[in-house]
Design a protein around this motif. Structure first.
Motif, PDB file in Angstrom:
ATOM      1  N   ALA A 179       9.947  -9.021  -9.956  1.00 33.93           N
ATOM      2  CA  ALA A 179      10.742  -8.699 -11.154  1.00 33.93           C
ATOM      3  C   ALA A 179       9.879  -8.215 -12.309  1.00 33.93           C
ATOM      4  N   ASP A 180       8.556  -8.477 -12.267  1.00 37.73           N
ATOM      5  CA  ASP A 180       7.684  -8.117 -13.381  1.00 37.73           C
ATOM      6  C   ASP A 180       6.909  -6.824 -13.153  1.00 37.73           C
ATOM      7  N   PHE A 181       6.737  -6.441 -11.885  1.00 35.30           N
ATOM      8  CA  PHE A 181       5.944  -5.256 -11.573  1.00 35.30           C
ATOM      9  C   PHE A 181       6.717  -4.378 -10.595  1.00 35.30           C
ATOM     10  N   ASP A 182       6.905  -3.122 -10.973  1.00 36.69           N
ATOM     11  CA  ASP A 182       7.665  -2.194 -10.153  1.00 36.69           C
ATOM     12  C   ASP A 182       6.759  -1.617  -9.068  1.00 36.69           C
ATOM     13  N   PRO A 183       7.078  -1.807  -7.782  1.00 42.82           N
ATOM     14  CA  PRO A 183       6.232  -1.256  -6.721  1.00 42.82           C
ATOM     15  C   PRO A 183       6.124   0.264  -6.758  1.00 42.82           C
ATOM     16  N   LYS A 184       7.079   0.932  -7.418  1.00 41.20           N
ATOM     17  CA  LYS A 184       7.002   2.391  -7.535  1.00 41.20           C
ATOM     18  C   LYS A 184       5.855   2.821  -8.440  1.00 41.20           C
ATOM     19  N   ARG A 185       5.368   1.888  -9.240  1.00 41.95           N
ATOM     20  CA  ARG A 185       4.260   2.217 -10.142  1.00 41.95           C
ATOM     21  C   ARG A 185       2.898   1.901  -9.530  1.00 41.95           C
ATOM     22  N   ASN A 186       2.878   1.464  -8.276  1.00 39.42           N
ATOM     23  CA  ASN A 186       1.603   1.198  -7.615  1.00 39.42           C
ATOM     24  C   ASN A 186       0.794   2.487  -7.475  1.00 39.42           C
ATOM     25  N   VAL A 187      -0.501   2.391  -7.727  1.00 41.14           N
ATOM     26  CA  VAL A 187      -1.413   3.490  -7.435  1.00 41.14           C
ATOM     27  C   VAL A 187      -1.883   3.273  -5.999  1.00 41.14           C
ATOM     28  N   VAL A 188      -1.341   4.060  -5.091  1.00 39.68           N
ATOM     29  CA  VAL A 188      -1.552   3.849  -3.661  1.00 39.68           C
ATOM     30  C   VAL A 188      -2.845   4.530  -3.212  1.00 39.68           C
ATOM     31  N   ILE A 189      -3.625   3.825  -2.402  1.00 33.19           N
ATOM     32  CA  ILE A 189      -4.842   4.387  -1.828  1.00 33.19           C
ATOM     33  C   ILE A 189      -4.449   5.198  -0.592  1.00 33.19           C
ATOM     34  N   LEU A 190      -4.868   6.460  -0.546  1.00 34.05           N
ATOM     35  CA  LEU A 190      -4.446   7.332   0.541  1.00 34.05           C
ATOM     36  C   LEU A 190      -5.085   6.949   1.866  1.00 34.05           C
ATOM     37  N   ASN A 191      -6.339   6.492   1.830  1.00 33.67           N
ATOM     38  CA  ASN A 191      -7.036   6.103   3.054  1.00 33.67           C
ATOM     39  C   ASN A 191      -7.609   4.701   2.872  1.00 33.67           C
ATOM     40  N   PRO A 192      -6.749   3.678   2.840  1.00 36.72           N
ATOM     41  CA  PRO A 192      -7.235   2.316   2.564  1.00 36.72           C
ATOM     42  C   PRO A 192      -8.120   1.797   3.688  1.00 36.72           C
ATOM     43  N   LEU A 193      -9.091   0.955   3.307  1.00 38.05           N
ATOM     44  CA  LEU A 193      -9.940   0.324   4.300  1.00 38.05           C
ATOM     45  C   LEU A 193      -9.145  -0.657   5.151  1.00 38.05           C
ATOM     46  N   SER A 194      -8.120  -1.266   4.562  1.00 32.98           N
ATOM     47  CA  SER A 194      -7.255  -2.187   5.293  1.00 32.98           C
ATOM     48  C   SER A 194      -5.949  -2.341   4.525  1.00 32.98           C
ATOM     49  N   LYS A 195      -4.980  -3.002   5.145  1.00 33.98           N
ATOM     50  CA  LYS A 195      -3.701  -3.247   4.481  1.00 33.98           C
ATOM     51  C   LYS A 195      -3.851  -4.229   3.324  1.00 33.98           C
ATOM     52  N   GLU A 196      -4.937  -4.983   3.329  1.00 32.74           N
ATOM     53  CA  GLU A 196      -5.183  -5.938   2.256  1.00 32.74           C
ATOM     54  C   GLU A 196      -5.709  -5.252   1.000  1.00 32.74           C
ATOM     55  N   LEU A 197      -6.113  -3.989   1.121  1.00 35.33           N
ATOM     56  CA  LEU A 197      -6.709  -3.255  -0.004  1.00 35.33           C
ATOM     57  C   LEU A 197      -6.090  -1.868  -0.097  1.00 35.33           C
ATOM     58  N   ASN A 198      -4.748  -1.810  -0.156  1.00 34.53           N
ATOM     59  CA  ASN A 198      -4.089  -0.503  -0.080  1.00 34.53           C
ATOM     60  C   ASN A 198      -3.539   0.002  -1.405  1.00 34.53           C
ATOM     61  N   VAL A 199      -3.609  -0.800  -2.488  1.00 26.61           N
ATOM     62  CA  VAL A 199      -3.168  -0.331  -3.808  1.00 26.61           C
ATOM     63  C   VAL A 199      -4.131  -0.839  -4.877  1.00 26.61           C
ATOM     64  N   MET A 200      -4.095  -0.159  -6.035  1.00 21.19           N
ATOM     65  CA  MET A 200      -4.834  -0.663  -7.196  1.00 21.19           C
ATOM     66  C   MET A 200      -3.985  -1.747  -7.865  1.00 21.19           C
ATOM     67  N   ARG A 201      -4.611  -2.743  -8.422  1.00 16.55           N
ATOM     68  CA  ARG A 201      -3.865  -3.862  -8.973  1.00 16.55           C
ATOM     69  C   ARG A 201      -3.178  -3.493 -10.292  1.00 16.55           C
ATOM     70  N   GLN A 202      -1.958  -3.967 -10.459  1.00 20.30           N
ATOM     71  CA  GLN A 202      -1.234  -3.785 -11.714  1.00 20.30           C
ATOM     72  C   GLN A 202      -1.492  -4.928 -12.687  1.00 20.30           C
ATOM     73  N   THR A 203      -2.043  -6.016 -12.191  1.00 18.32           N
ATOM     74  CA  THR A 203      -2.302  -7.192 -13.012  1.00 18.32           C
ATOM     75  C   THR A 203      -3.505  -7.935 -12.467  1.00 18.32           C
ATOM     76  N   LEU A 204      -4.154  -8.709 -13.334  1.00 16.15           N
ATOM     77  CA  LEU A 204      -5.280  -9.539 -12.909  1.00 16.15           C
ATOM     78  C   LEU A 204      -4.815 -10.868 -12.335  1.00 16.15           C
ATOM     79  N   LEU A 205      -3.513 -11.126 -12.393  1.00 18.83           N
ATOM     80  CA  LEU A 205      -2.972 -12.427 -12.007  1.00 18.83           C
ATOM     81  C   LEU A 205      -3.292 -12.773 -10.554  1.00 18.83           C
ATOM     82  N   TYR A 206      -2.925 -11.893  -9.613  1.00 18.61           N
ATOM     83  CA  TYR A 206      -2.994 -12.261  -8.201  1.00 18.61           C
ATOM     84  C   TYR A 206      -4.433 -12.359  -7.688  1.00 18.61           C
ATOM     85  N   SER A 207      -5.316 -11.523  -8.179  1.00 19.40           N
ATOM     86  CA  SER A 207      -6.712 -11.629  -7.751  1.00 19.40           C
ATOM     87  C   SER A 207      -7.333 -12.925  -8.269  1.00 19.40           C
ATOM     88  N   GLY A 208      -6.931 -13.348  -9.485  1.00 19.63           N
ATOM     89  CA  GLY A 208      -7.416 -14.620 -10.001  1.00 19.63           C
ATOM     90  C   GLY A 208      -6.889 -15.794  -9.207  1.00 19.63           C
TER      91      GLY A 208
END
Length: 861
Positions: A560-589
């Motif tokens: 509800a707080d972050f729109d997935p349409k605003r994700n900056v998607v990596i075209l050739n991700p190293l893995s599914k765990e690293l396929n977008v740029m983060r919209q917030t520092l919350l989840y990595s913390g």
């Protein structure tokens, strides 16, 4: 990239040059040597090991299996050695490890032979089995040598153990011409010819004269050594290339009646030295040629090529393919494959297939030497997370005009080591030959770039030694033809760079004048402010964390707080765990907190300075892939946004996390648990250090759903969110598998920097007149916050009111349901005079009236 010192000698005369001198030469010519080490074909080099003869052999009186021997090691004084081998006997020629010998049990572990006693008998060495000296696998007894083995000869000489130096060279992405021994030799020749005036040339090895094959016009004339080979008229493998953009050139040849076996010792030693594992003579030859000239080759079992037809093409999306390592992989429709008429055999330029490779049972071989599109290889390698020696070279752009030479070289070696006959003519599909680029060089511009004039003879020597042809030369400049192995050399400045690294940057003289200028740093200095906040948090027990800006898109699904349409998607991700740029520092913390909890670290105080990323446009059609595989954002008028700074928003934040207890466990008192108010105090101090004018900030209940409860800090004028603070909801914590409360704060660091006053802090004299405190007990609705009370008070009295604080909250008997009692103190002060009772009462009455009017407060009786 590993380079063997001894191997390099085959292609360039470096006799008399020490490994350190070669290290310096390469490093100061643009090929930085990360490390060098002495290597032997046998670990330890058989130091202190000699050929010996057993003079006497008697049973040990106190053992049923040991023997007392005297051994002649060629020094004139026999050694007493206790031996437990069952086959030891007098008169044998054996291998003796003397005192000081290191016997290696692995690459890093060894034990040293020392003088000692066994069952009371002195032992001054050891008679060795083959496996103990890495000379074989037999451990049934000691090695017994032929009778003509010379006593006293070092085992290193007898077994032809070779010393070598291994250089680990850091090859940058633009130096694809140096990804081989011949490539490095080319630089050595150029440097020594230019700086030392030598007349060296690369010693190109001999190759076979394959049918209908000619060397590229860009190859050196020194590479024209040829040899006639046996041929057969049996049916050869046919080749079809369906996509010449992905495979601009494909060269192949068929060999019949090949005898696959182990490689000879010299070839195995060469490959082991540079870190490659010997497999069989055919595969080892392909690896040898790759390390020699930089062109990857692949050897197929010709009998496994269904239909006798090689087809270079892509396969449908989702096709399953089992690679050489036994892993089943799902292919992408963009992956180039080498196929037969029924199925894929190899991921082109990346990894071979399980079924089609050359084995000990292989009789007929199809050799491939190709030039693949480097972008395609790089993306395929990333998609399948496969990094191989072949992909390392292909994705850096191999030389398209070396494929024939490399194939000829491999055929010659295979026929020498495994026999076989060439079947038919060599296939060379090259519909659009890649020509050597032409570059114009102006001498004046060249000297201006260098910074001084250098001898033109040195320029000519450097260029010709690098195989760059001088087509024409005038008084003003020259026209050059650059070999295709140097794909990055296409401009005049590239030519100057090549000249300079060969001529030597150290040979350029610098003016002794010192020029300087004054510059004024940006104020406020972001670095100093960041360090000040970091120091404050660290001094208060926080640990700084640094997380990857890449994260997984799952965090933003149904959020509800972050729109997935605003994700900056990596075209050739190293893995599914690293396929977008983060919209917030919350989840990595929270990932850090969860990891620490798994390590039983319950109490955590963390902070991070980091960036968040998102797309600017929220339209369903905003994201598409264009021909260059970049994300294109479209505006409402369907015009593409070309400015990348308008496509994305990149914002720097500071995040704080509190969980567990605030202090270590103590016998004296119980440590307080982390809570909202502790975190709020830290946030308040940060805002104070950043000189935020809180009168411009509206504090209200948070609108963010990842909080169970919390506050938002919103700028009154711009309505921008300055930050938020609160207790994270159970839903968020459950998603991260965290079972204890976590308090989180997020501040927009970029906005804090903009709000920081440009004027320096002005210090003033301490007030001469006393402060006055008045307290009010207010009954208010439960929904009213202290921040609203503070705001209303300051709006009512701006001049005399210095501070508002809350010192008691009460709910219960005597207070109506849905209401609460706040005990609030007000500090008044006038800098110019002492306050009298009349002015104090008037001021407090004005504040009281504002609270009653704006918040519905009542004075508690």
């Amino acid at each position: 990239m590993n380079i063997s010192f001894d191997w390099l000698k085959q292609y360039v005369d470096i006799e008399g040059m020490t490994p350190q001198e070669l290290d310096d030469l390469l490093t100061f010519s643009g090929l930085e040597v990360d490390s060098k080490e002495k290597v032997e074909t046998i670990k330890g080099g058989l130091e202190h090991v000699v050929i010996a003869q057993v003079l006497t052999c008697e049973p040990h009186p106190d053992s049923d299996h040991l023997h007392l021997t005297t051994v002649d090691v060629g020094t004139g004084t026999p050694l007493n050695i206790v031996c437990g081998a069952p086959n030891v006997a007098a008169g044998q020629k054996v291998v003796c490890a003397q005192i000081g010998t290191k016997i290696y049990t692995s690459d890093t572990e060894y034990y040293e032979i020392k003088k000692g006693k066994l069952r009371g008998a002195v032992s001054e060495g050891m008679l060795c089995a083959a496996d103990e000296l890495q000379l074989g696998t037999d451990h049934a007894g000691i090695m017994v040598l032929p009778d003509d083995a010379p006593v006293g000869m070092p085992a290193k000489e007898y077994f032809h153990v070779q010393d070598d130096w291994l250089f680990e060279v850091a090859i940058t992405a633009n130096r694809m011409d140096a990804i081989s021994h011949i490539g490095v030799a080319r630089d050595v020749v150029a440097v020594r010819n230019t700086r030392e005036g030598k007349k060296l040339a690369i010693k190109w090895p001999e190759v076979c004269d394959c049918l209908n094959a000619s060397m590229s016009d860009c190859m050196s004339a020194d590479a024209s050594n040829t040899q006639t080979i046996k041929q057969s008229n049996n049916q050869a493998i046919k080749v079809t290339v369906e996509d010449t953009n992905l495979c601009p050139r494909y060269t192949g040849i068929t060999l019949r009646n090949v005898k696959v076996a182990e490689s000879p010792e010299w070839l195995q030693n060469r490959l082991r030295t540079v870190g490659l594992r010997p497999i069989n003579n055919v595969v080892d030859v392909t690896n040898f040629v790759m390390m020699e000239v930089g062109q990857p080759l692949h050897a197929f079992d010709a009998d496994q090529i269904t239909g006798g037809h090689v087809i270079v093409k892509t396969l449908p999306q989702g096709t399953k393919f089992v690679t050489l390592d036994g892993v089943e992989r799902t292919l992408d429709a963009r992956d180039l494959m080498i196929c037969n008429e029924e199925e894929g055999m190899c991921i082109a330029g990346v990894f071979g297939g399980l079924k089609s490779g050359t084995t000990m049972e292989t009789k007929n071989v199809f050799l491939e030497s190709a030039f693949f599109n480097p972008v395609s290889i790089r993306k395929t390698s990333q998609r399948h997370t496969l990094k191989t020696d072949a992909s390392y070279r292909y994705e850096r752009t191999c030389d398209p005009n070396i494929t024939v030479w490399a194939l000829k070289r491999a055929v010659k070696l295979i026929q020498e080591l495994a026999g076989g006959e060439i079947c038919g003519q060599m296939v060379d599909l090259y519909p659009k030959p890649i020509e050597c680029p032409t570059v114009e060089v102006n001498f004046r511009r060249m000297f201006d770039l260098i910074g001084q004039d250098i001898p033109l003879e040195a320029v000519r020597t450097a260029l010709t030694s690098l195989d760059i042809e001088i087509v024409n030369e005038t008084a003003e400049g020259m026209t050059l033809k650059v070999p295709t192995c140097k794909a990055d050399v296409t401009r005049e400045c590239d030519i100057v760079e090549e000249i300079m690294r060969i001529y030597g940057y150290n040979n350029i003289h610098f003016d002794e004048r010192l020029n300087s200028c004054l510059s004024y740093g940006k104020k406020p200095d972001p670095r100093k402010l960041k360090n000040a906040v970091s120091d404050y948090l660290t001094d208060n027990g926080f640990s700084e964390i640094m997380n990857n800006s890449l994260t997984k898109s799952e965090y933003y699904d149904d959020n509800a707080d972050f729109d997935p349409k605003r994700n900056v998607v990596i075209l050739n991700p190293l893995s599914k765990e690293l396929n977008v740029m983060r919209q917030t520092l919350l989840y990595s913390g929270l990932e850090c907190i969860a990891r620490n909890l798994n390590y039983k670290i319950k109490d955590q105080k963390l902070y991070e300075f980091g960036r968040s990323y998102c797309l600017n446009v929220l339209m369903p059609e905003c994201l598409s892939a264009d021909a260059t595989n970049t994300q294109t954002i479209k505006q409402s008028n369907n015009q593409a946004i070309n400015d990348v700074t308008k496509k994305y928003t990149e914002t720097q934040h500071i995040s704080l996390f509190l969980t567990g207890d605030l202090m270590p466990e103590s016998w004296k008192q119980k440590s307080p648990e982390a809570d909202f108010y502790y975190l709020k105090a830290y946030v308040g101090n940060i805002l104070s250090r950043m000189r935020v004018n809180m009168s411009r900030v509206e504090v209200k209940p948070t609108a963010l759903h990842y909080y169970a409860e919390g506050l938002d800090f919103v700028m009154r004028d711009s309505k921008k969110l300055l930050g938020s603070i609160g207790r994270l909801s159970r839903e968020v914590l459950k998603k991260m598998d965290i079972k204890q409360e976590v308090y989180y704060a997020d501040l927009n660091w970029d906005l804090l920097l903009k709000l920081y006053p440009s004027k320096e802090v002005q210090y003033e004299e301490v007030a001469k007149f006393p402060e006055v405190r008045r307290d009010l007990a207010l009954v208010l609705d439960k929904k009213v916050t202290f921040a609203e009370i503070e705001q209303a008070a300051h709006s009512a009295e701006k001049r005399l009111l210095k501070a508002v604080s809350l010192f008691d909250v009460y709910e219960g008997k005597g207070i109506a349901e849905g209401m609460k009692s706040y005990a609030v103190s007000f500090i008044l002060q006038d800098k110019e005079k002492t306050l009298n009772d009349k002015l104090i009462e008037a001021t407090i009455s004005k504040i009281q009236k504002a609270l009653e009017t704006q918040l519905g407060a009542k004075i508690r009786g």
